[in-house]
Design an enzyme around this catalytic site. Structure first.
Site: not given
Length: 740
Positions: A252, A479, A704, A707
């Site tokens: 993260f 992950g 993407g 986020e």
């Protein structure tokens, strides 16, 4: 001219399908090896000793009790540590110089720069012995004046300057005057706390020296940066450093930089001559790695009676350490989201004697969207206008600040689809008007927005005569399903079955991949794979013509007649002039496209909360996110990424808060008992929908997903809480005391 393609043995559509993860079996059976799972003969364990003051000089370290403990091999301090090269000064002309978490030359100085800085490392036969020995070390300090209280020091913040890649401020028109003359206005102050990463796998490094060569197993988000940083710090030829990071147990943003644990594991292995594993404790993660900066923000909005924005002001103050940190783009979305006639945005920075802040999922946008979206909700309330309608009346056709084109922007469709699925029209708009027994019910919305990036990536692609394909690239699997996604991209590009594709990744011996940050890895590596596939097809056609074979023949036939068992192509340049030229091309392309387009993933967050009217307990009971992330490579992993961002946003809204002692600078809740992250009972069913339309300016159309999912979450929850209770909470997290 005949167009060449590689025949498909079994017709199948692969791009966008919810394919199971190719590494699912090894992960679920425990066969996957993370950075702390690699066993070497005579493996030793290391533990850190942390400073207990924020700023000082060390006057004495008593290691007698630690040295005498059976099983201890070394106690390393600034008195006996090997000399290291100091971290380089960061420059955008050489991106790997951004790798250092701080500017401190660990154990090469008697200076302490924050409460938690490692001042010694113990190496022992076992982790228990190492930690016991570390607790026996006594450090004496000459304490120096320190500034550690963010709230107290906030008035000393200075404006952030603009740079090539980071905008500190900007304006259009006269927002201050427009705010004063607006028919309706809001002027609100918000605050968000410091937050820390809590990945399942704490930062762990296993370091092994083989003569002058170094191998490091490290849970990093940037293999190439880590390798180059270690080579520089330990004065090694780059070819003598290998970094392996096949699996990373969550990050993260917290494993983007090279922090003290990695450096000191290598130091410990060098001093003892043994392989060394240094696994940070949960507390050690807080003490030695940077998290999200705290912030204060002002959002002031002015509008005419119809809800058209005439003024938008968004300013912020964030924290950096005196020894490093990142300027988070807190006000960035306010440049892009709403079509105000006059806009003023400005970020301010405050320097404290603290650990350098690091990047944390959607740095800047996560906390900035909370303030902006809550202010928009408050303005809608004062205008007696539906919050979605207010947003749609101010949805721009071009970038509001400078008139740039949006490469792709599906917000109107996202809100329309979301409102229908969420049954938004069923709500009664008045605050505190919906109830279910003792539970006050509220719904809220907010906009999600995160910029899209593409970084250089290098790959090799090998096609064998039997039809198997091998792609090699040093990208990262944390992950999110990257290996699965790139298997799909390769199968799509070559029109071959999925099971014929194999991917090698996670190793600096492979062609250099991009870092896993900025939600850019998928687009970046996909571009390289597409280029490699095109090159492979072109080479096969040329090979066929040279050997009097039809380009339409199967690859096995073309390779067989050419006397070859395989053919391999490479894209990108890993080193030397080619690498430098690639960096120059990347920077020039990035700056050129920034002048023309705004590229971003976006979406609409819908949530329902229930608030106990007696206790103030908040429960999130329903969630829908509708996102425009461009092409969806894998429907299952993309939805998982977006859900993960939402779950993290729920934590930021309702629980997460790193508490710092305003006198000592010490983090007082450096553990998972007192730092509250969401558990299963806190998370409702989360429905995800992706529009799926490609961005024509991005590789494969990908924008993407990693986020954008967290952006707007805290704002949507705060807005739902206001609808349920009539209370506008402007300071995160939203805890019971703020609702009673």
């Amino acid at each position: 001219m005949t167009q060449t393609s590689i025949p498909t043995r079994t017709p199948q559509r692969v791009l966008g399908e919810p394919i199971d993860r190719v590494d699912g079996h090894v992960k679920t059976t425990g066969a996957a090896q993370y950075s702390g799972d690699h066993l070497y003969p005579d493996l030793a364990h290391a533990a850190l000793v942390h400073a207990t003051v924020p700023r000082a000089r060390i006057t004495h370290i008593d290691t007698t009790a630690a040295d005498s403990l059976p099983g201890v091999h070394a106690v390393i301090t600034h008195h006996n540590a090997p000399r290291l090269q100091p971290p380089p000064k960061p420059t955008l002309l050489n991106l790997p110089t951004l790798a250092a978490g701080t500017s401190v030359n660990y154990l090469n100085t008697d200076e302490v720069h924050w409460n938690g800085q490692p001042v010694a490392v113990v190496v022992a036969d076992s982790l228990d012995i190492a930690r016991e020995a570390a607790q026996r070390i006594r450090v004496t300090y000459e304490e120096l004046p320190a500034t550690v209280d963010f709230e107290q020091e906030e008035p000393n913040a200075v404006p952030q300057k603009n740079s090539a890649l980071s905008d500190g401020g900007g304006k259009k028109g006269d927002a201050v005057a427009a705010l004063k003359s607006a028919d309706v206005s809001v002027d609100l102050r918000f605050s968000t706390p410091m937050q820390h990463h809590n990945a399942i796998e704490p930062h762990t490094t296993t370091a092994v020296w083989n003569g002058k060569a170094l191998t490091v197993h490290d849970g990093t988000q940037h293999i190439d940066w880590t390798r180059r940083h270690l080579a520089l710090r330990f004065k090694l030829p780059l070819n003598d450093v290998r970094v392996i990071s096949t699996f990373v147990g969550g990050a993260f943003g917290g494993k983007t930089n090279v922090w003290a644990g990695t450096i000191l594991a290598v130091v410990a292995a060098k001093v003892t001559g043994r392989p060394v594993k240094l696994a940070l404790s949960r507390e050690g993660v807080y003490r030695t790695t940077g998290g999200r900066t705290p912030s204060t923000q002002r959002v002031a909005l002015g509008a005419d009676a119809d809800g058209q924005l005439t003024a938008l002001i968004h300013t912020s103050v964030t924290q950096m350490g005196r020894v490093g940190g990142y300027a988070e783009q807190v006000v960035s979305q306010s440049r892009h989201l709403y079509d105000a006639e006059n806009i003023l945005v400005q970020q301010h920075q405050l320097t404290l004697d603290s650990i350098a802040n690091g990047v944390m999922r959607a740095p800047g946008e996560s906390i900035g969207s909370f303030a902006l979206e809550a202010a928009m909700d408050e303005l809608a309330h004062r205008l007696d206008l539906d919050p979605i309608e207010l947003r749609m009346r101010n949805e721009p056709d071009r970038n509001p600040m400078d008139g740039k084109l949006f490469a792709r922007r599906g917000l109107r469709e996202a809100y329309a689809r979301g409102a229908e699925r969420f049954r938004w029209a069923d709500r009664t708009p008045e605050p505190r008007s919906m109830r279910d027994g003792r539970w006050l019910v509220g719904t809220g919305v907010a906009t999600a927005f995160h910029p899209a990036w593409v970084f250089p990536a290098n790959v090799t692609m090998r096609l064998s005569a039997d039809g198997d394909v091998l792609v090699r690239c040093g990208f990262h699997e944390m992950g999110m399903g990257a290996a699965t996604a790139f298997t799909q991209v390769t199968a799509h590009a070559l029109r071959v079955p999925l099971d014929s594709v194999r991917i090698e990744y996670g190793d600096s011996d492979l062609p250099i991949g991009p870092g896993a940050g900025g939600s850019a890895q998928t687009a970046s590596v996909s571009r390289a794979i597409l280029d490699a596939a095109a090159k492979l097809k072109k080479d096969l056609a040329a090979l066929a013509r040279r050997n009097n074979t039809s380009p339409d023949e199967a690859p096995a036939t073309i390779l067989s007649r050419a006397g070859r068992t395989h053919h391999e192509v490479a894209v990108g340049a890993d080193r030397g002039i080619g690498r430098l030229a690639g960096q120059v091309r990347f920077m020039s392309t990035l700056l050129r496209e920034r002048r023309k387009y705004v590229k971003a993933a976006c979406g609409a967050q819908f949530c329902e909360v229930r608030v106990d009217s007696d206790t103030g307990e908040v429960r999130v009971t329903r969630w829908l996110g509708v996102f425009d992330i461009g092409t969806v490579v894998n429907a299952k992993t993309a939805a998982s990424q977006l859900r993960g961002g939402i779950v993290m946003g729920i934590g930021a809204a309702l629980g997460e808060e790193t508490l710092v002692d305003g006198h000592t600078g010490r983090i007082v809740n450096a553990n998972l008992a007192e730092y509250h992250v969401p558990v299963h009972a806190d998370v409702p069913r989360i429905d995800i929908e992706c529009l799926g339309d490609p961005d024509p300016t991005m590789p494969l159309g990908v924008l993407g997903a990693g986020e954008v999912g967290i952006v707007g979450v805290a704002g949507a929850i705060a807005n739902a809480v206001h609808h349920a209770t009539g209370l506008r909470v402007r300071d995160l997290p939203i805890t019971l005391d703020k609702l009673l």
